[in-house]
Structures are given as C-alpha cells and as structure tokens.
Design a protein around this motif. Structure first.
Motif, mmCIF file in Angstrom:
data_model
loop_
_atom_site.group_PDB
_atom_site.id
_atom_site.type_symbol
_atom_site.label_atom_id
_atom_site.label_comp_id
_atom_site.label_asym_id
_atom_site.label_seq_id
_atom_site.Cartn_x
_atom_site.Cartn_y
_atom_site.Cartn_z
ATOM 1 N N LEU A 132 7.633 5.557 -8.289
ATOM 2 C CA LEU A 132 6.915 5.298 -7.055
ATOM 3 C C LEU A 132 7.187 6.391 -6.041
ATOM 4 O O LEU A 132 8.326 6.828 -5.871
ATOM 5 C CB LEU A 132 7.325 3.944 -6.464
ATOM 6 N N CYS A 133 6.126 6.806 -5.344
ATOM 7 C CA CYS A 133 6.253 7.859 -4.342
ATOM 8 C C CYS A 133 5.815 7.317 -2.985
ATOM 9 O O CYS A 133 6.109 6.179 -2.667
ATOM 10 C CB CYS A 133 5.445 9.085 -4.765
ATOM 11 N N GLU A 134 5.090 8.120 -2.217
ATOM 12 C CA GLU A 134 4.800 7.748 -0.833
ATOM 13 C C GLU A 134 3.818 6.577 -0.753
ATOM 14 O O GLU A 134 3.020 6.337 -1.658
ATOM 15 C CB GLU A 134 4.247 8.937 -0.052
ATOM 16 N N GLU A 135 3.878 5.883 0.368
ATOM 17 C CA GLU A 135 2.977 4.775 0.643
ATOM 18 C C GLU A 135 1.588 5.322 0.989
ATOM 19 O O GLU A 135 1.459 6.250 1.789
ATOM 20 C CB GLU A 135 3.526 3.942 1.802
ATOM 21 N N CYS A 192 -0.203 2.409 -7.292
ATOM 22 C CA CYS A 192 0.437 1.141 -7.647
ATOM 23 C C CYS A 192 0.251 0.169 -6.492
ATOM 24 O O CYS A 192 0.688 0.434 -5.371
ATOM 25 C CB CYS A 192 1.921 1.331 -7.930
ATOM 26 N N SER A 196 1.399 -3.082 -5.101
ATOM 27 C CA SER A 196 2.541 -3.994 -5.216
ATOM 28 C C SER A 196 2.365 -5.167 -4.263
ATOM 29 O O SER A 196 2.280 -4.980 -3.049
ATOM 30 C CB SER A 196 3.846 -3.253 -4.898
ATOM 31 N N HIS A 201 2.809 -5.975 -9.759
ATOM 32 C CA HIS A 201 2.511 -4.545 -9.621
ATOM 33 C C HIS A 201 1.314 -4.214 -10.503
ATOM 34 O O HIS A 201 1.379 -4.395 -11.725
ATOM 35 C CB HIS A 201 3.708 -3.688 -10.045
ATOM 36 N N ILE A 253 1.718 -3.513 -0.627
ATOM 37 C CA ILE A 253 1.676 -2.091 -0.294
ATOM 38 C C ILE A 253 1.120 -1.318 -1.485
ATOM 39 O O ILE A 253 1.356 -1.682 -2.645
ATOM 40 C CB ILE A 253 3.098 -1.580 0.036
ATOM 41 N N ARG A 260 -1.443 -0.275 3.235
ATOM 42 C CA ARG A 260 -0.731 -1.550 3.359
ATOM 43 C C ARG A 260 -1.741 -2.642 3.671
ATOM 44 O O ARG A 260 -2.653 -2.454 4.475
ATOM 45 C CB ARG A 260 0.310 -1.448 4.477
ATOM 46 N N TYR A 305 1.170 2.343 -3.321
ATOM 47 C CA TYR A 305 1.943 3.578 -3.425
ATOM 48 C C TYR A 305 1.253 4.558 -4.369
ATOM 49 O O TYR A 305 0.541 4.156 -5.295
ATOM 50 C CB TYR A 305 3.342 3.294 -3.997
ATOM 51 N N ARG A 306 1.499 5.833 -4.150
ATOM 52 C CA ARG A 306 1.213 6.815 -5.186
ATOM 53 C C ARG A 306 2.330 6.729 -6.208
ATOM 54 O O ARG A 306 3.501 6.549 -5.854
ATOM 55 C CB ARG A 306 1.164 8.222 -4.593
ATOM 56 N N CYS A 307 1.993 6.836 -7.486
ATOM 57 C CA CYS A 307 3.019 6.809 -8.516
ATOM 58 C C CYS A 307 2.660 7.770 -9.634
ATOM 59 O O CYS A 307 1.517 8.208 -9.748
ATOM 60 C CB CYS A 307 3.241 5.391 -9.058
#
Length: 289
Positions: free
Chosen positions: A11-14, A37, A39, A84, A22, A17, A24-26
């Motif tokens: 998982l990287c930055e948000e 992703c 979540s 997720h 939330i 939201r 995320y980039r993954c």
C-alpha cells in the motif's frame, strides 16, 4: 493462495476517502503493476443496508469482468474488521473534477468522446442484467491513458432477477436521479439512461437540466421534468444532440430511449455529424476548401 493483502500488495499513498473507507495506490509484489485498493472499515457499517452495498459491489464487479469501460476487480480480501478490494488504478481526474475545472460547457466533439465510452459501459451492464442506479460524474473515472471507467457499484441491482425486470428502492443522487425513482414506484434499467442524459446535458450546456437551491427543490424540478435548452448556452449545440437529450430525459420511462436505442442509428447520426463538422473546420483551417 495467500489470504493477506500485505503478502501480495504494497500500500502506498492515499488517493481518496469515502464514508466507509479509504482508497490507496498499491503495487503487486510479484508483478510490480500498479492498482488501487479500496479498504472498507466494516466497523463503520451501521445497518444492514450499508453492509449489503459493501458486499454487493465485489459480486457485481465479478459479473462485469471483461469490459474496458467498467472498473475491474482483481483481488478481494476480508478479515474481521476490513474488506480490501484491489481494482483498476484510475489516477486521472474524474469527470466531476473535469467539469468543475472547466467551469462551462465542453465542445460537442469532446462531449461525444466521453459520452460514447459511458454509453458503452452502461450497455454492457444492461446486457448482463445489471443497473448501476447511481451514475454521476463522481463515479466516472479515467485511467492514465484517458480511458473512461465506470465505478462504484454499491447501489447496483440485478434487474434481470425477476420476470418483470423491475427494481424498487430510492437510490441515486440529486440532479442525476430519475423521476420514477423519486416516486417510490417500480422502475427499470432506463433510470441509468436518464442519469447519462443529465451528464450529457451538463457536458454540452455547463449546467444541470433540473436543479434547485436545496435537494428538495432539485427533486421537485426532476419530478416536473421540464426540459429546456436556453439559447444563450445551447446556441452552438446541434439539433441532433438536443433530440437525443429529449429522448433520454423523457419523464415517461415507457417512451424514454433504452441504452440500445441511444447507441442506435439516431445516435450514430448525431456523433457522425459532429465528426464531419469538425473535419470540415480542420480542412478550412488547412486551406483544403
């Protein structure tokens, strides 16, 4: 097969939201490919309706696998507290942002480019018996190449599950919801055609066709269904486009176009006219007249 998100993805930055979770980039730890992703914190689901929306979306996306203009689900993970969903990465500005940033109408050729992709996505859903029921610019995403992806199927429903092909339930968003939904009656998949028609109207005119100062006033305007084309903002819009809008934003759902009719010869005629009009302009600019 591993059952932990952390074993398969980083998982990287948000990216965004929402009410329950939330995005995320993954990255895949095996291929290095980038995804998003989604979540969802199950502890924030306060009632059965919320839970149904959250659990329905991955099921719907699995049915809709394979279309380039519908967001694709790649993996699903669930534990005691979280769900997720690993889906396509759409890191381009969504349509709501594009409309807000523009601050006015799109050219007819620009609108056609966006609209044809949206109609292709809706048509695919309807062929599989699924109505989205919450089509709005916020749910129209774009990937890094500019390809449109219809997303957020939490309000989707299988209209092919009964013989009548109808649905119930007041879902949707002010400005975009069809009048028959607000009346609390049974309705069919043409509610998506209405919502797509509202988006096309906004793209061409820069303003929604039915609006008010409050949600209640907006709903009242939708129920009246008084469709107008103010000359000051629709002067350059083709008769074909206006005719298509009348057929999509028809208050009588029995007379409203189906998505197949939108994609039919009438619509092709409209988009072809725009194409050849723009081609003629280019020829004149190049001196080939």
């Amino acid at each position: 097969m591993s059952e932990s998100l952390e074993n398969d993805y980083k998982l990287c930055e948000e990216l965004g939201r929402g009410q329950f979770g939330i995005i995320y980039r993954c990255f895949s730890l095996t291929s290095g490919e980038a995804f998003a992703c989604k979540s969802i914190d199950k502890r924030l689901l306060s009632d059965s309706t919320d839970r149904e929306c959250i659990t329905k979306e991955p099921k719907v996306l699995r049915v809709l696998a394979g279309n380039a203009h519908v967001i694709q689900i790649h993996r699903l993970y669930e534990d005691e507290n979280w769900i997720h969903m690993v889906v396509d990465l759409c890191d381009g500005p969504d349509l709501y942002y594009r409309i807000s940033k523009r601050g006015g109408a799109f050219s007819e050729s620009e609108a056609v480019s966006i609209f044809t992709q949206l109609i292709e996505a809706i048509s695919y859903c309807h062929r599989l018996g699924i109505a989205h029921r919450d089509i709005k610019p916020d749910n129209v995403l774009f990937d890094s190449t500019g390809k449109l992806k219809l997303a957020d199927f939490g309000s989707a429903e299988w209209f092919g599950m009964n013989e009548r092909g109808t649905m119930t339930g007041v879902v949707g968003t002010p400005y975009y919801v069809a009048p028959e939904v607000l009346l609390g009656k049974e309705y069919n998949e043409k509610v998506d055609v209405w919502s797509a028609g509202v988006i096309l109207y906004i793209l061409l005119g820069g303003v929604p066709p039915f609006y008010g100062e409050t949600s209640v006033e907006t709903f009242e305007a939708v129920l009246r269904g008084n469709l107008r084309f103010p000359a000051r903002i629709f002067r350059s819009v083709s008769p074909e486009a206006k005719d298509l809008l009348r057929k999509m934003l028809c208050k009588d759902a029995s007379r409203r176009f189906s998505v197949e009719q939108v994609s039919s010869k009438t619509y092709i005629s409209f988009s072809s006219k725009v194409y050849f009009h723009n081609l003629k302009i280019c020829e004149c600019l190049l001196g080939n007249n």
